[in-house]
Design a protein around this motif. Structure first.
Motif, PDB file in Angstrom:
ATOM      1  N   ASP A 264       0.588  14.084  15.597  1.00 21.11           N
ATOM      2  CA  ASP A 264      -0.385  13.032  15.305  1.00 21.11           C
ATOM      3  C   ASP A 264       0.034  12.156  14.145  1.00 21.11           C
ATOM      4  N   HIS A 265       0.827  12.717  13.231  1.00 18.91           N
ATOM      5  CA  HIS A 265       1.145  11.953  12.022  1.00 18.91           C
ATOM      6  C   HIS A 265       2.606  12.035  11.676  1.00 18.91           C
ATOM      7  N   TYR A 266       3.143  10.901  11.362  1.00 21.72           N
ATOM      8  CA  TYR A 266       4.511  10.860  10.894  1.00 21.72           C
ATOM      9  C   TYR A 266       4.460  10.964   9.365  1.00 21.72           C
ATOM     10  N   GLY A 297      -6.408   8.960  -1.726  1.00 19.31           N
ATOM     11  CA  GLY A 297      -5.313   8.009  -1.545  1.00 19.31           C
ATOM     12  C   GLY A 297      -5.831   6.650  -1.132  1.00 19.31           C
ATOM     13  N   PRO A 298      -4.949   5.664  -1.070  1.00 19.44           N
ATOM     14  CA  PRO A 298      -5.363   4.307  -0.704  1.00 19.44           C
ATOM     15  C   PRO A 298      -5.893   4.264   0.734  1.00 19.44           C
ATOM     16  N   PRO A 299      -6.590   3.198   1.112  1.00 14.68           N
ATOM     17  CA  PRO A 299      -7.112   3.108   2.476  1.00 14.68           C
ATOM     18  C   PRO A 299      -5.982   3.014   3.506  1.00 14.68           C
ATOM     19  N   GLY A 300      -6.265   3.529   4.683  1.00 18.48           N
ATOM     20  CA  GLY A 300      -5.315   3.362   5.784  1.00 18.48           C
ATOM     21  C   GLY A 300      -4.082   4.240   5.725  1.00 18.48           C
ATOM     22  N   VAL A 301      -4.126   5.316   4.928  1.00 20.60           N
ATOM     23  CA  VAL A 301      -2.950   6.193   4.893  1.00 20.60           C
ATOM     24  C   VAL A 301      -3.162   7.425   5.765  1.00 20.60           C
ATOM     25  N   GLY A 302      -4.248   7.435   6.521  1.00 18.45           N
ATOM     26  CA  GLY A 302      -4.425   8.507   7.492  1.00 18.45           C
ATOM     27  C   GLY A 302      -5.259   9.684   7.003  1.00 18.45           C
ATOM     28  N   LYS A 303      -6.097   9.484   6.018  1.00 12.92           N
ATOM     29  CA  LYS A 303      -6.914  10.599   5.523  1.00 12.92           C
ATOM     30  C   LYS A 303      -7.905  11.050   6.594  1.00 12.92           C
ATOM     31  N   THR A 304      -8.598  10.071   7.158  1.00 13.00           N
ATOM     32  CA  THR A 304      -9.591  10.412   8.172  1.00 13.00           C
ATOM     33  C   THR A 304      -8.924  11.027   9.389  1.00 13.00           C
ATOM     34  N   SER A 305      -7.784  10.464   9.758  1.00 10.33           N
ATOM     35  CA  SER A 305      -7.200  10.953  11.002  1.00 10.33           C
ATOM     36  C   SER A 305      -6.589  12.346  10.815  1.00 10.33           C
ATOM     37  N   VAL A 306      -6.185  12.704   9.587  1.00 12.55           N
ATOM     38  CA  VAL A 306      -5.752  14.082   9.369  1.00 12.55           C
ATOM     39  C   VAL A 306      -6.953  15.024   9.521  1.00 12.55           C
ATOM     40  N   GLY A 434       0.873   6.125  -0.718  1.00 10.74           N
ATOM     41  CA  GLY A 434       1.129   5.102   0.303  1.00 10.74           C
ATOM     42  C   GLY A 434       2.452   5.377   1.008  1.00 10.74           C
ATOM     43  N   TYR A 435       2.750   4.576   2.021  1.00 12.90           N
ATOM     44  CA  TYR A 435       3.984   4.778   2.783  1.00 12.90           C
ATOM     45  C   TYR A 435       5.080   3.828   2.322  1.00 12.90           C
ATOM     46  N   THR A 436       6.305   4.241   2.543  1.00 14.41           N
ATOM     47  CA  THR A 436       7.423   3.329   2.297  1.00 14.41           C
ATOM     48  C   THR A 436       7.588   2.443   3.523  1.00 14.41           C
ATOM     49  N   GLU A 442       8.398   3.541  11.239  1.00 17.10           N
ATOM     50  CA  GLU A 442       8.345   4.691  12.143  1.00 17.10           C
ATOM     51  C   GLU A 442       6.930   4.909  12.658  1.00 17.10           C
ATOM     52  N   ILE A 443       5.962   4.835  11.734  1.00 21.05           N
ATOM     53  CA  ILE A 443       4.563   5.050  12.155  1.00 21.05           C
ATOM     54  C   ILE A 443       4.181   3.996  13.189  1.00 21.05           C
ATOM     55  N   ALA A 444       4.602   2.755  12.934  1.00 18.13           N
ATOM     56  CA  ALA A 444       4.251   1.677  13.860  1.00 18.13           C
ATOM     57  C   ALA A 444       4.832   1.966  15.242  1.00 18.13           C
ATOM     58  N   HIS A 447       3.351   5.570  16.658  1.00 17.59           N
ATOM     59  CA  HIS A 447       1.915   5.754  16.876  1.00 17.59           C
ATOM     60  C   HIS A 447       1.151   4.458  17.117  1.00 17.59           C
ATOM     61  N   LEU A 448       1.318   3.498  16.204  1.00 20.51           N
ATOM     62  CA  LEU A 448       0.426   2.337  16.261  1.00 20.51           C
ATOM     63  C   LEU A 448       0.700   1.455  17.490  1.00 20.51           C
ATOM     64  N   ILE A 449       1.982   1.161  17.750  1.00 20.59           N
ATOM     65  CA  ILE A 449       2.265   0.259  18.876  1.00 20.59           C
ATOM     66  C   ILE A 449       1.850   0.887  20.213  1.00 20.59           C
ATOM     67  N   GLY A 482      -1.338   1.510   2.877  1.00 25.67           N
ATOM     68  CA  GLY A 482      -1.530   2.207   4.156  1.00 25.67           C
ATOM     69  C   GLY A 482      -0.997   1.384   5.316  1.00 25.67           C
ATOM     70  N   VAL A 483      -1.539   1.642   6.497  1.00 26.62           N
ATOM     71  CA  VAL A 483      -1.033   0.922   7.669  1.00 26.62           C
ATOM     72  C   VAL A 483      -2.151   0.215   8.427  1.00 26.62           C
ATOM     73  N   ARG A 484      -3.284   0.041   7.767  1.00 24.84           N
ATOM     74  CA  ARG A 484      -4.406  -0.506   8.520  1.00 24.84           C
ATOM     75  C   ARG A 484      -4.210  -1.986   8.862  1.00 24.84           C
ATOM     76  N   ALA A 485      -3.747  -2.774   7.872  1.00 25.33           N
ATOM     77  CA  ALA A 485      -3.527  -4.200   8.148  1.00 25.33           C
ATOM     78  C   ALA A 485      -2.401  -4.350   9.168  1.00 25.33           C
ATOM     79  N   LEU A 486      -1.413  -3.488   9.049  1.00 25.87           N
ATOM     80  CA  LEU A 486      -0.305  -3.520  10.016  1.00 25.87           C
ATOM     81  C   LEU A 486      -0.841  -3.285  11.421  1.00 25.87           C
ATOM     82  N   ASP A 487      -1.725  -2.306  11.526  1.00 25.00           N
ATOM     83  CA  ASP A 487      -2.338  -1.979  12.813  1.00 25.00           C
ATOM     84  C   ASP A 487      -3.087  -3.194  13.370  1.00 25.00           C
ATOM     85  N   ARG A 488      -3.810  -3.862  12.485  1.00 26.48           N
ATOM     86  CA  ARG A 488      -4.569  -5.052  12.914  1.00 26.48           C
ATOM     87  C   ARG A 488      -3.641  -6.157  13.391  1.00 26.48           C
TER      88      ARG A 488
HETATM   89  P1  ADP Z   1      -7.984   6.356   5.813  1.00 22.37           P
HETATM   90  O1  ADP Z   1      -9.010   7.324   6.219  1.00 22.37           O
HETATM   91  O2  ADP Z   1      -6.943   6.948   4.903  1.00 22.37           O
HETATM   92  O3  ADP Z   1      -8.510   5.090   5.244  1.00 22.37           O
HETATM   93  P2  ADP Z   1      -7.338   6.314   8.598  1.00 22.37           P
HETATM   94  O4  ADP Z   1      -7.241   7.788   8.770  1.00 22.37           O
HETATM   95  O5  ADP Z   1      -8.549   5.664   9.130  1.00 22.37           O
HETATM   96  O6  ADP Z   1      -7.142   5.921   7.081  1.00 22.37           O
HETATM   97  O7  ADP Z   1      -6.017   5.681   9.209  1.00 22.37           O
HETATM   98  C1  ADP Z   1      -5.931   4.372   9.699  1.00 22.37           C
HETATM   99  C2  ADP Z   1      -5.068   4.328  10.920  1.00 22.37           C
HETATM  100  O8  ADP Z   1      -3.712   4.540  10.582  1.00 22.37           O
HETATM  101  C3  ADP Z   1      -5.417   5.376  11.940  1.00 22.37           C
HETATM  102  O9  ADP Z   1      -5.456   4.762  13.187  1.00 22.37           O
HETATM  103  C4  ADP Z   1      -4.275   6.375  11.887  1.00 22.37           C
HETATM  104  O10 ADP Z   1      -4.031   6.905  13.144  1.00 22.37           O
HETATM  105  C5  ADP Z   1      -3.125   5.533  11.400  1.00 22.37           C
HETATM  106  N1  ADP Z   1      -2.218   6.320  10.585  1.00 22.37           N
HETATM  107  C6  ADP Z   1      -2.229   6.446   9.249  1.00 22.37           C
HETATM  108  N2  ADP Z   1      -1.243   7.247   8.815  1.00 22.37           N
HETATM  109  C7  ADP Z   1      -0.566   7.657   9.901  1.00 22.37           C
HETATM  110  C8  ADP Z   1       0.574   8.504  10.106  1.00 22.37           C
HETATM  111  N3  ADP Z   1       1.211   9.088   9.101  1.00 22.37           N
HETATM  112  N4  ADP Z   1       0.987   8.686  11.346  1.00 22.37           N
HETATM  113  C9  ADP Z   1       0.363   8.090  12.375  1.00 22.37           C
HETATM  114  N5  ADP Z   1      -0.703   7.281  12.261  1.00 22.37           N
HETATM  115  C10 ADP Z   1      -1.178   7.045  11.042  1.00 22.37           C
END
Ligand code: ADP
Length: 774
Positions: A264-266, A297-306, A434-436, A442-444, A447-449, A482-488
């Motif tokens: 699920d997470h890189y 951690g900062p927003p969009g780094v995958g806290k919720t998704s972990v 945050g991510y490098t 790699e995440i993009a 997972h994201l794409i 994080g990767v949230r703006a990238l995702d958008r």
């Molecule tokens: P947070 O809770 O930290 O603000 P989210 O858990 O909502 O962030 O993550 C935002 C999005 O980024 C989610 O769609 C998540 O799947 C993706 N994401 C973040 N980090 C990773 C990761 N390491 N590998 C894969 N997807 C990630």
């Protein structure tokens, strides 16, 4: 097409937890629909009135027959009423009504009083002819009388309050022997019986059962029109629905958990490692009294998704409780039931939603809890999170204890600074940096794409995003940890491509194959296009796009507009008096420019950019140190004096002016910036720095090094000056990033200045110069 006109007298009820209203109406007359004028939003029709009382009493065609019928009906009605307890005022009133009301009105009234199904009631209302109405009602009356006789026989000994008007309705089980499902649904009384049955069969705690049985007893005695009826019912329904004893079975296998987390997470190795440790301990010791994990951690780094993945690995239900902006403790603990619109807190509501008592609860944004007059929600959370107390958590709405000890709580926050200390004490903080750029790429791609493609119904045969483009999006269109703006942004690209693909499907014309890119995917598609050719040949329409649509920099510019962030760094450093600092914010690290200028004046220092007290002090420290070392470094003001503030004003500005900034870590940057201003030399354009200073010119360690370094890396800087005592923090930075950067570990300001200017800062030379003179 027959209806009943009525006047709404009273509406009571509430919308929570599900809409439940009681409508009190007074029936007026029957009517017939002549013409339906409109159906929406509610039906409007032209109607004709059917019942007219005066018409009944004054001469009717078959008066004789009707007279006989009505006489018969009257007799039965009197017989029925006399079987009841006349001492009850309502019964006595009914008896009087029988004599006073016109006979013709009696069938309607009695049908509504005696026990009949909704079906039967509707039939009576539908019967327009009086004669028909009498004929239909008589059997119902007879049935009621028979039922009552039977009931009186069986209950002879029991003289209780059953004879109240409400209880004119004998128990249908006796009258009919059995009840059909249809009737069961219709009758509210049966609902209460069902509810009671549910309460008795549910596995609620003894204390809860006692309370519920008491409430249901009250409910039975309550008229339905009372507002409290709905409230009590809602309460009881919630109690029945709560998962008192229902839980999912944990299937915890560390190896599987590792695979789920990795899939699920890189990256985020440290976080994954800590989560696995936590799960391993849980596997060995089946007791939950461990610390509560808090991902910071900062927003969009995958806290919720972990958090979601943890629930998945455990095979548990997942529920997210957003705490951002919650300022009322009733949000956590519920309102007392005496309040209008009272409801349980989010914890109990969450349990009801998931339907099991051992879900994973993600308490999102615990750092954004606020205090208000309605109490401190953090204090309420303490009770929820404390393993010693939460086995008997009492929600104000429930008013009985609920065992929360099986719930797995995970919290997330952007910063620990605003989490109340008592709450922080109960949690184990895991920093999620945050991510490098490489990690983001790699995440993009992993997972994201794929996720965005699926979301937009696209396939890799239709769109290709090469890695350079992703890097372009990361560096030019986003600046985040994080990767949230990238995702958008990726979402925006997919939308744009989806339009093209959809258009292409409509107007498939001859594709220009010469321009189709390379790769297997493209070849495949060429074959597809060739097929499409024969289907339609609308030459005048625009050419469909070649597949796969390749997203290059031009496409990027078309879709996302001009780049939002330029590599402005070197441009801004083209004048003396500018230096780059590194700042930490809850949203991750950021680079921060410090600008200085001097002008004629009276030795005043002006600071702008919404600075906090600590930062202002740093600026004073920096000036003092430079003034005391001016000779050593040959720094002079405009008139050539070593007293830097002599006839000179200094202005320091920290863009962006609208953001409040504070903290000691800008010290070294201010010194460098002023040194550049007074020496007239440029600071190297690829250097960023952070560190606290002392009056004697020492550099002290600061926090958030990891985030700051990542920010500098994102901005394309190459050399980073950090305090020597922060050396240990470098270990946490990923090797690829470390390799691309040069770190200068500085213990004193001299070292900082030497590293910040090309060819060093000439302190030594000037000293030699001095000494040779002596
Ligand atoms: P947070 O809770 O930290 O603000 P989210 O858990 O909502 O962030 O993550 C935002 C999005 O980024 C989610 O769609 C998540 O799947 C993706 N994401 C973040 N980090 C990773 C990761 N390491 N590998 C894969 N997807 C990630």
């Amino acid at each position: 097409r027959i209806g009943t006109a009525a006047l709404a007298v009273q509406v009571v009820g509430s919308n929570w937890p599900k809409p439940h209203y009681t409508l009190l109406v007074t029936g007026l007359c029957r009517f017939q629909i002549l013409q339906l004028l409109k159906e929406k939003p509610y039906p409007v029709a032209e109607v004709q009135q059917l019942d007219r009382l005066e018409q009944f009493t004054n001469g009717h065609k078959s008066e004789e027959e009707l007279g006989e019928l009505s006489e018969q009906f009257y007799k039965y009605a009197v017989q029925l009423v006399e079987m009841l307890d006349m001492s009850v005022p309502a019964v006595a009133k009914l008896r009087r009504l029988l004599d006073n009301l016109p006979r013709e009105a009696l069938p309607d009234i009695l049908t509504s009083i005696i026990r009949t199904t909704n079906q039967e009631k509707l039939q009576i209302l539908d019967a327009v002819r009086l004669e028909e109405r009498f004929k239909m009602t008589i059997p119902l009356l007879v049935r009621q009388i028979e039922g009552l006789k039977l009931l009186q026989k069986t209950r002879k000994s029991k003289q209780d309050d059953d004879k109240r008007v409400v209880a004119i309705r004998p128990n249908r089980r006796i009258t009919h022997g059995s009840i059909t499902e249809d009737e069961e649904e219709e009758e509210d009384h049966d609902d209460v019986v069902m509810l009671e049955k549910k309460i008795r069969t549910s596995s609620m705690s003894e204390q809860a059962l006692k309370v519920c049985l008491k409430e249901i007893k009250r409910l039975k005695k309550m008229p339905q029109s009372m507002p409290e009826y709905a409230l009590t019912r809602n309460y009881l329904e919630l109690m029945v629905e709560l998962p008192w004893n229902k839980s999912t079975k944990d299937r915890l296998e560390i190896r599987a958990a590792r695979i789920v987390l990795d899939n699920d997470h890189y990256a985020m190795e440290k976080l994954k490692k800590r989560v696995l440790e936590y799960l391993a301990v849980r596997q060995l010791k089946n007791n939950l009294k461990g610390p509560i994990l808090c991902f910071v951690g900062p927003p969009g780094v995958g806290k919720t998704s972990v958090g979601r993945s943890i629930a998945k690995t455990l095979g548990r239900e997942f529920h997210r409780i957003a705490l951002g902006g919650v300022c009322d403790q009733s949000d956590i603990r519920g309102h007392r039931r005496t309040y209008v619109g009272s409801m349980p807190g989010r914890i109990i509501n969450g349990l009801k939603t998931v339907g099991v008592n051992n879900p994973v609860f993600l308490l999102d944004e615990v750092d954004k809890l606020a205090k208000s007059l309605q109490g401190d929600p953090a204090a309420a959370l303490l009770e929820v999170l404390d393993p010693e107390q939460n086995h008997s958590f009492t929600d104000h709405y429930l008013n009985v204890a609920f065992d929360l000890s099986q719930v797995l709580f995970i919290a997330t926050a952007n910063t620990t600074a605003t989490i109340p200390p008592a709450l922080l004490d109960r949690m184990e903080v895991i920093q999620v940096p945050g991510y490098t750029q490489e990690e983001k790429i790699e995440i993009a791609h992993r997972h994201l794409i794929p996720k965005q493609l699926e979301l937009h119904g696209l396939t890799p045969q239709q769109i290709q995003i090469p890695q350079v483009t992703t890097l372009g999006i990361i560096t030019r269109y986003t600046r985040e940890a994080g990767v949230r703006a990238l995702d958008r942004k990726l979402g925006a690209i997919c939308r744009a491509v989806a339009v093209k693909v959809a258009e292409g499907q409509h107007k498939e014309a001859k594709p220009d194959r010469a321009e189709v890119g390379e790769g297997e995917d493209c070849k495949e598609h060429v074959a597809e296009d060739a097929k499409a050719e024969s289907i339609s040949d609308t030459a005048d329409l625009a050419l469909p796009p070649e597949m796969p649509i390749l997203i290059d920099f031009h496409a990027l510019k078309d879709i996302l507009g001009p780049p939002l962030y330029d590599m402005e760094v070197s441009e801004r450093l083209s004048q003396p008096g500018v230096a780059i600092g590194l700042a930490w914010t809850p949203l991750g690290g950021e680079i921060m420019f410090v600008e200085a200028s001097r002008m004629d004046g009276e030795g005043q220092l002006t600071l702008t950019g919404q600075l906090g007290d600590v930062m202002k002090e740093s600026a004073h420290l920096a000036i003092s140190w430079l003034r005391s070392n001016a000779k050593r470094y040959q720094l002079t003001n405009a008139s050539g004096s070593f007293d830097l503030l002599d006839n000179t004003d200094i202005h320091l500005h920290f863009p962006a002016g609208a953001v409040t900034k504070d903290g000691p870590s800008a010290g070294v940057t201010i010194v460098t910036c002023l040194a550049s201003l007074f020496s007239g030399r440029l600071v190297c354009s690829d250097v960023a720095m952070t560190g606290e200073i002392t009056l004697r010119g020492l550099v002290l360690p600061v926090g958030g090094i990891k985030d700051k370094v990542l920010a500098a890396h994102r901005a394309g800087l190459k050399r980073i000056i950090i305090p020597q005592r922060n050396e240990k923090d470098l270990e946490e930075i990923a090797a690829p990033v470390r390799q691309e950067l040069t770190f200068v570990l500085a213990a004193s300001l001299e070292q900082v200045l030497n590293a910040a200017f090309d060819g060093g800062f000439a302190a030594k030379a000037s000293l030699e110069h001095f000494s040779s003179k002596l």
